[in-house]
Design an enzyme around this catalytic site. Structure first.
Site, PDB file in Angstrom:
ATOM      1  N   GLU A 289       0.821  -1.206   0.000  1.00  0.00           N
ATOM      2  CA  GLU A 289       0.000   0.000   0.000  1.00  0.00           C
ATOM      3  C   GLU A 289       0.863   1.268   0.000  1.00  0.00           C
ATOM      4  O   GLU A 289       0.443   2.317  -0.478  1.00  0.00           O
ATOM      5  CB  GLU A 289      -0.935  -0.013   1.217  1.00  0.00           C
ATOM      6  CG  GLU A 289      -2.276   0.644   0.962  1.00  0.00           C
ATOM      7  CD  GLU A 289      -3.292   0.398   2.079  1.00  0.00           C
ATOM      8  OE1 GLU A 289      -2.898   0.446   3.258  1.00  0.00           O
ATOM      9  OE2 GLU A 289      -4.473   0.168   1.767  1.00  0.00           O
ATOM     10  N   HIS A 310       8.193 -26.426   0.465  1.00  0.00           N
ATOM     11  CA  HIS A 310       7.372 -27.475  -0.138  1.00  0.00           C
ATOM     12  C   HIS A 310       6.212 -26.886  -0.924  1.00  0.00           C
ATOM     13  O   HIS A 310       5.232 -27.567  -1.187  1.00  0.00           O
ATOM     14  CB  HIS A 310       6.861 -28.419   0.948  1.00  0.00           C
ATOM     15  CG  HIS A 310       7.978 -29.068   1.704  1.00  0.00           C
ATOM     16  ND1 HIS A 310       8.486 -30.296   1.380  1.00  0.00           N
ATOM     17  CD2 HIS A 310       8.727 -28.622   2.745  1.00  0.00           C
ATOM     18  CE1 HIS A 310       9.480 -30.602   2.197  1.00  0.00           C
ATOM     19  NE2 HIS A 310       9.647 -29.599   3.039  1.00  0.00           N
ATOM     20  N   LYS A 425     -14.378   1.925  -3.142  1.00  0.00           N
ATOM     21  CA  LYS A 425     -15.271   2.358  -2.058  1.00  0.00           C
ATOM     22  C   LYS A 425     -16.512   3.040  -2.603  1.00  0.00           C
ATOM     23  O   LYS A 425     -17.628   2.816  -2.134  1.00  0.00           O
ATOM     24  CB  LYS A 425     -14.534   3.337  -1.134  1.00  0.00           C
ATOM     25  CG  LYS A 425     -13.582   2.679  -0.163  1.00  0.00           C
ATOM     26  CD  LYS A 425     -13.080   3.719   0.841  1.00  0.00           C
ATOM     27  CE  LYS A 425     -11.904   3.194   1.634  1.00  0.00           C
ATOM     28  NZ  LYS A 425     -11.278   4.267   2.432  1.00  0.00           N
TER      29      LYS A 425
END
Lengths: 458, 458
Positions: A289, A310, A425
């Protein structure tokens, strides 16, 4: 002076395609120094976004007192998302025992601790079933006081608390928000419930060493004075390191900038040890961010050693040379010895493990992975901390905040804003029917319609 | 025929720099079809690595019977790492209630379930303190029978079991390993403890629908017949889709190849909902280890909606155009309504949330993020499943295994091997003092020495 962390960067210089050489960093030296001066100056001015640099020196009295109050409840539920949750998750993961919430009270020294983070009805209903409201405190954290997910959880918990506790409901809420602005502050004033302030100059993802991270940490028995002490110590040492090759934040900042320029668009963070897995999550927000803007920014990739040997190591070893990798190791791990000898023919094959400690194995894996990556020509940094405890975690947190801000300023982006999340938003508000956002309904339908334009159902 | 999943790809075609156009996929059409024929043929032959394609049709009798036996214990501890753990974590996360291990027995219908995965002494000691060995069963999973972390945990748990349970110790172990080879199979024969086989043609990361994933799932009350039914159904539907634009696996395979060629070297998997967070982890191994070789392979980036809107979305929106993003949404989410009205002036600001459901909010967020990314010109796929239950998870798992294998074959890599992890293993063996690996000590010291060559201590 004992060590707070050590950074080995010899493996970060590569010679293949798109090399990064020692002299490349030297040529950045002056710019890094100037940027550091700028960062320090802004910090002293407590400029917007730069306030985190002063948090190690804050007065903790109110937070400790609030923590003591919180610790009297059986259960703490922190309602927050992003920077209002990740730092807490990181501290709890690092500094409390595994399976903390499952421990019985003599072993568990503080209240149970949950995060209500995601706007997820499954989690919310499961949480609701578990809570004895009379013994629960909700810590509602949002700097703006208007984070949708946080408010959604706040609304239902507040409603339940009122139904169950009547006029005592406000005594079960702590609100951590801006000192003056926002609806949560208004709520605090109207209801007279407890509150703490988030300093105005501190942004969400840099807030773990403020009330956001520290209030519940204190309640859970984490030594927050030691956390800040570690942060102060590393801050003071960084100030003293005025020569490039003595300052690990400067060298790492330079390396990050150079590897990004060389086309390595991912920054892998791979700590070894379960208790640091949330550190990589916290770092991912801080890094992504802060730097992801103006078409720039490397993508943080969260990994965990030894598990990702793994899972992701194959790709890191033999995939494209597009990553700059940091391995984090811990020098002192708890002593846990494997059996000295197992008198069992079928298990003879494993005798190389007999009598070894598990911590030795884990650190051997960290060093082996580092070495294998270097052999494969992949750039890698090996960072180690003496142990996982408050002082060193405080230092590590501050170090990465410092590094991230420095890299952002070197890239000429503002490491303290996040303008790119506003679009989403507005669409959320419009689809949820919020007044004043009607104009976006058409837009979101247009773009989502484009997506649905080719829909294949199976 | 009701839907198993739907894939909307209109937003995956971009027009800016490095575009991917509809006609680009058309031009891959023949190659995709041929690759699919090859994949099916190899599957029918049960060729090495291709065995997962036949797992939906396996006989479950032995696994169900073993699951019933496991379910009589209070606690199941599965010892495994990578493909011997991630699938289990994914199934439990998706199909059991949140906070499962913390639930009291009437609410929790099966045993508690833990994974001992990492070679971490902190986790191991905490686990040891918690276990009542007389009521615990250990499920040791390793196909080769020689995975170091798994064996380390096996050694100490076996030692403790022998000390505490004497001759009854073998009755507390289930071993899941190769049918003939390896030290664990030898151990099973010598000790006569229970065991299940991992089919020879099935690799670790494709093994969740084998005994590896299903034995403990069955014990925990997950309907494994429905899981396989979902996988069978989607398999049969995929077989019927012989036209490119009708086959979502083909279209997604083409898109992945084209976006990788266009320089988008990351594949972001962002499901919306806490119960799918481990699905992204499972996918990350499947994708990364299958495709990351020969200098190729896109890096899987694990995200979680809506949480990562507050962490990674800024970077996805305004950072470099280097990602191909998949949003996963769920159509039917549990009903959980926010308060209809809160009679509180300070909370008037949030009235747009009153009476809405939390699930509605979460799906609105998924669609809004998709739309915002499309507006920003970033390529994104929106995939939705009807609900999170056995049938649809089984289908989704098979779909992604199919897609991953197809992409690997299209890229001309072997999606079923992982040669790149051997180097690190040799170094680990040498540093742990295993006989026969002495020759690597010098090499690992050389490379680690290069790394330590520039060490900065703070």
């Amino acid at each position: 002076m004992d060590e707070l962390l050590s950074v080995s960067v010899g493996g970060a210089f590569t010679s293949g395609n798109h090399p990064v050489k020692v002299e490349d960093i030297d040529s950045l030296s002056q710019k890094i120094e100037e940027t550091d001066v700028f960062l320090r100056k802004k910090g002293r001015d407590d400029a917007e976004g730069f306030g985190w640099i002063n948090l190690p020196y804050q007065n903790l009295t109110e937070i400790i007192e609030t923590g003591r109050w919180l610790s009297k409840f059986d259960t703490i539920v922190q309602i927050g998302i992003g920077g209002s949750a990740l730092g807490n998750r990181m501290l709890v993961n690092a500094l409390l025992p595994p399976f903390y919430n499952e421990l019985e009270t003599p072993l568990r020294k503080g209240p149970r601790f949950y995060l209500l983070e995601n706007s997820d009805p499954v989690t919310a209903t499961a949480m609701l079933d578990r809570l004895d409201l009379s013994k629960t405190v909700f810590v509602v954290v949002s700097k703006s006081g208007s984070t949708t997910e946080t408010i959604a959880h706040f609304l239902w918990t507040w409603q339940r608390a009122k139904e169950n506790l009547g006029t005592k409901a406000p005594e079960h809420f702590l609100v951590i928000t801006d000192s003056r602005r926002g609806s949560l502050r208004k709520f605090v004033r109207a209801r007279g419930c407890r509150s703490l302030e988030i300093p105005e100059s501190v942004g969400g993802r840099y807030s773990v060493l403020s009330s956001v991270g520290l209030a519940t940490a204190a309640a859970l028995g984490i030594d927050i004075e030691r956390l800040l002490q570690g942060a102060r110590e590393i801050d003071q040492r960084l100030v003293m390191r005025n020569y490039l090759w003595e300052n690990p934040a400067w060298v790492l900042a330079g390396l990050n900038v150079l590897h990004a320029r060389a086309g390595r668009n991912m920054s892998v963070m791979m700590p070894y040890g379960d208790c640091l897995s949330a550190f990589a999550e916290w770092f991912a927000q801080l890094w992504g961010e802060s730097l992801g803007k103006n078409g720039l920014g490397t993508t943080p990739v969260r990994a965990l050693g030894a598990i990702d040997q793994h899972s992701q190591l194959q790709l890191y070893m033999e995939g494209p040379d597009d990553k700059f990798i940091t391995i984090i190791d811990v020098k002192n791990r708890p002593y846990f010895k494997l059996p000295d000898n197992i008198d069992d023919d079928a298990l003879k094959y494993f005798e190389f493990l007999f009598g070894k400690t598990m911590g030795e194995l884990l650190s051997v894996e960290a060093r082996s992975t580092t070495s294998a990556l270097i052999k494969a020509g992949k750039p890698v940094v090996y960072l180690s901390i003496p142990e996982v405890s408050e002082r060193y975690i405080g230092a590590l947190v501050f170090f990465y905040e410092y590094l991230t801000a420095l890299v952002g300023l070197l890239m000429d982006v503002n490491p303290f804003d996040q303008p790119g999340v506003e679009q989403g938003k507005r669409y959320i508000y419009s689809l949820m029917g919020r007044q004043g956002f009607e104009e976006y309904i058409g837009e979101v339908e247009q773009y989502f319609g484009k997506c649905r334009n080719i829909e294949i159902i199976l």
